[in-house]
Write an enzyme that holds these catalytic residues in place. Structure first.
Site, short mmCIF file in Angstrom:
data_model
loop_
_atom_site.label_atom_id
_atom_site.label_comp_id
_atom_site.label_asym_id
_atom_site.label_seq_id
_atom_site.Cartn_x
_atom_site.Cartn_y
_atom_site.Cartn_z
N CYS A 1 29.88 37.39 30.03
CA CYS A 1 29.28 37.84 31.26
C CYS A 1 29.01 39.34 31.18
O CYS A 1 28.09 40.00 32.04
CB CYS A 1 30.41 38.23 32.38
N ASN B 1 29.33 32.43 39.92
CA ASN B 1 29.25 33.31 38.67
C ASN B 1 28.13 32.66 37.74
O ASN B 1 28.50 31.70 37.09
CB ASN B 1 30.59 33.37 38.06
N HIS C 1 28.60 42.57 38.28
CA HIS C 1 28.79 41.19 37.67
C HIS C 1 29.24 40.49 39.00
O HIS C 1 30.34 40.75 39.48
CB HIS C 1 29.42 41.03 36.48
C1 LIG Z 1 40.30 31.56 40.00
C2 LIG Z 1 40.87 32.11 41.30
C3 LIG Z 1 39.68 32.12 42.15
C4 LIG Z 1 42.12 31.53 41.69
O1 LIG Z 1 42.66 32.47 42.54
P1 LIG Z 1 44.17 32.84 42.81
O2 LIG Z 1 44.26 33.48 44.14
O3 LIG Z 1 44.38 33.60 41.66
O4 LIG Z 1 44.76 31.45 42.76
P2 LIG Z 1 45.88 30.96 41.63
O5 LIG Z 1 45.31 31.04 40.36
O6 LIG Z 1 47.12 31.81 41.89
O7 LIG Z 1 46.31 29.48 42.16
C5 LIG Z 1 46.59 29.30 43.51
C6 LIG Z 1 46.77 27.76 43.49
O8 LIG Z 1 45.61 27.28 43.81
C7 LIG Z 1 45.17 26.14 43.15
N1 LIG Z 1 43.84 26.01 42.95
C8 LIG Z 1 42.96 26.65 41.95
N2 LIG Z 1 42.01 26.21 41.91
C9 LIG Z 1 41.64 25.62 43.41
C10 LIG Z 1 40.63 25.04 44.06
N3 LIG Z 1 39.43 24.89 43.49
N4 LIG Z 1 40.77 24.48 45.18
C11 LIG Z 1 42.26 24.40 45.56
N5 LIG Z 1 43.39 24.96 45.21
C12 LIG Z 1 43.20 25.45 43.96
C13 LIG Z 1 46.27 26.44 41.90
O9 LIG Z 1 46.21 25.13 41.25
C14 LIG Z 1 47.47 26.98 42.46
O10 LIG Z 1 48.24 25.91 42.80
P3 LIG Z 1 49.70 26.13 42.42
O11 LIG Z 1 50.16 27.10 43.13
O12 LIG Z 1 50.13 24.65 43.02
O13 LIG Z 1 49.83 26.00 41.09
C15 LIG Z 1 40.88 33.73 40.83
O14 LIG Z 1 42.14 33.97 39.88
C16 LIG Z 1 39.91 34.24 40.28
O15 LIG Z 1 38.96 34.56 41.00
N6 LIG Z 1 40.16 34.92 38.85
C17 LIG Z 1 38.84 35.29 38.06
C18 LIG Z 1 38.07 34.26 37.83
C19 LIG Z 1 36.67 34.97 37.41
O16 LIG Z 1 35.94 35.54 38.14
N7 LIG Z 1 36.64 34.65 36.14
C20 LIG Z 1 35.24 35.06 35.23
C21 LIG Z 1 35.45 36.57 35.24
S1 LIG Z 1 33.95 36.85 34.33
#
Ligand SMILES: CC(C)(COP(=O)(O)OP(=O)(O)OC[C@H]1O[C@@H](n2cnc3c(N)ncnc32)[C@H](O)[C@@H]1OP(=O)(O)O)[C@@H](O)C(=O)NCCC(=O)NCCS
Length: 325
Positions: A113, A282, A252
């Site tokens: 990215c 993204n 980004h």
């Molecule tokens: C991926 C992201 C949105 C997840 O949000 P979060 O608030 O951290 O959520 P968690 O990972 O703690 O997951 C919480 C729950 O939601 C669930 N979950 C994940 N994706 C889901 C979806 N699309 N729909 C519903 N539930 C979902 C998980 O399985 C988890 O369930 P559990 O508690 O039963 O295990 C967040 O971590 C994020 O944005 N990370 C950075 C991602 C990114 O931008 N990456 C690229 C950078 S260049």
């Protein structure tokens, strides 16, 4: 002193729009979850004729038109991508041919990215050495081709698209003023995508489980906020510029909550941050140049404005870059 100036910008998005509602029918998720956790509402998905190099060439053509420069007078084509449609030749070679940039040398750059920021810094270095150089820099991705559509943790986040800019030397106050780039390869496993399995049995990885994007979302989130904050502070300190002097920050576009966290840490008002992840998700290396082009076409970039770009991605790679428009 000659500085690298952006002479034109362009972007190209696939036609197909994939909504959160449609994703509800594909994995166990909801529009409400995706919207509140990521800010993303729609993303674009490439169809026939919208391969990485095709989107890249379309974005490049727009940037050349805006700059009033013929493809044949380009000296260099660089494509930042982690999803070229072939390993060889480079995506940039396809773009070079498609545009008719017959004088240009061409190669790809993979910094995930952060690829577009790394590429801008590189283009600026070339142009400082040879101010008459004309460089086409594109960020282009087909992330949909490397998404595990059964994995709700990742498939809701990514989209396809391309953004481009043409750079050349200028002697005025405008141009790339500085950059602070960084990487930490020791954390690679938190955000990665394997290539095709090795044909050499000695090098084959038994644990190979598909060429998909894999991510530890929470860890990435935490590192992204801190790393971008550090990079922003570093580039501002290096240039002797205060954050209050910045007209627009173009980050980004990964997740609205990452950006809100960053704004909070920097005490940066939301109206100074350009956000279009709502529409495109993204798009990795394409996200900053798409946003830059849209901000440019909306008239948000005025001559003399200080513009700050920042990124974080797989590697990890991250950075911030300061421009005067
Ligand atoms: C991926 C992201 C949105 C997840 O949000 P979060 O608030 O951290 O959520 P968690 O990972 O703690 O997951 C919480 C729950 O939601 C669930 N979950 C994940 N994706 C889901 C979806 N699309 N729909 C519903 N539930 C979902 C998980 O399985 C988890 O369930 P559990 O508690 O039963 O295990 C967040 O971590 C994020 O944005 N990370 C950075 C991602 C990114 O931008 N990456 C690229 C950078 S260049």
């Amino acid at each position: 002193v000659s500085r690298a100036r952006i002479l034109g910008t362009g972007s190209s998005l696939p036609r197909r729009v994939l909504t959160n509602r449609e994703l509800e029918g594909m994995v166990d998720t909801s529009d409400e979850w995706i919207t509140t956790r990521t800010g993303i509402q729609t993303r674009r998905i490439a169809g026939p004729g919208e391969e990485t190099h095709r989107l890249a060439a379309a974005a490049g053509r727009q940037a050349l038109d805006m700059a009033g420069i013929e493809a044949a007078s380009l000296d260099l084509v660089v494509v930042a991508t982690l999803t070229p449609h072939m390993m060889m030749p480079a995506c940039a070679c396809f773009v070079q041919a498609e545009l008719g940039a017959s004088r240009a040398f061409a190669y790809d750059l993979n910094a995930a990215c952060s690829g577009f920021l790394y590429g801008l810094d590189l283009a600026a270095a070339y142009i400082e050495r040879r101010p008459e150089m004309r460089v086409l820099l594109v960020g282009s991705e087909n992330l949909s081709a490397r998404t595990n559509w059964q994995d709700r943790n990742t498939c809701v986040l990514f989209g396809d698209g391309a953004g481009a800019c043409v750079l050349g030397g200028g002697t005025g106050a405008g141009g790339v003023l500085g950059a602070s780039l960084a990487a930490d390869g020791s954390l690679w496993e938190l955000l990665c995508m394997e290539g095709p399995p090795s044909m050499n049995p000695a090098l084959a990885r038994p644990e190979h489980d598909g060429c998909y994007i894999r991510m530890a979302g929470r860890d990435v989130f935490r590192h992204a906020v801190r790393a971008m904050e550090d990079a922003v502070r570093a580039v501002l300190a290096q240039a002797g510029v205060g954050l209050e002097e910045i007209a627009l920050v173009i980050p980004h576009q990964a997740n609205i909550r990452i950006l809100r966290n960053l704004m909070e840490r920097l005490a940066l008002p939301e109206e100074k941050v350009y956000i279009n992840l709502t529409r495109y998700g993204n798009t990795s290396a394409a996200s900053i140049p798409i946003a830059l082009d849209e901000a440019n076409r909306e008239g948000l970039l005025q001559p003399g404005d200080l513009i700050l770009l920042c990124s974080f991605g797989g590697g990890f790679t991250w950075g911030a870059l300061l421009l005067r428009w």
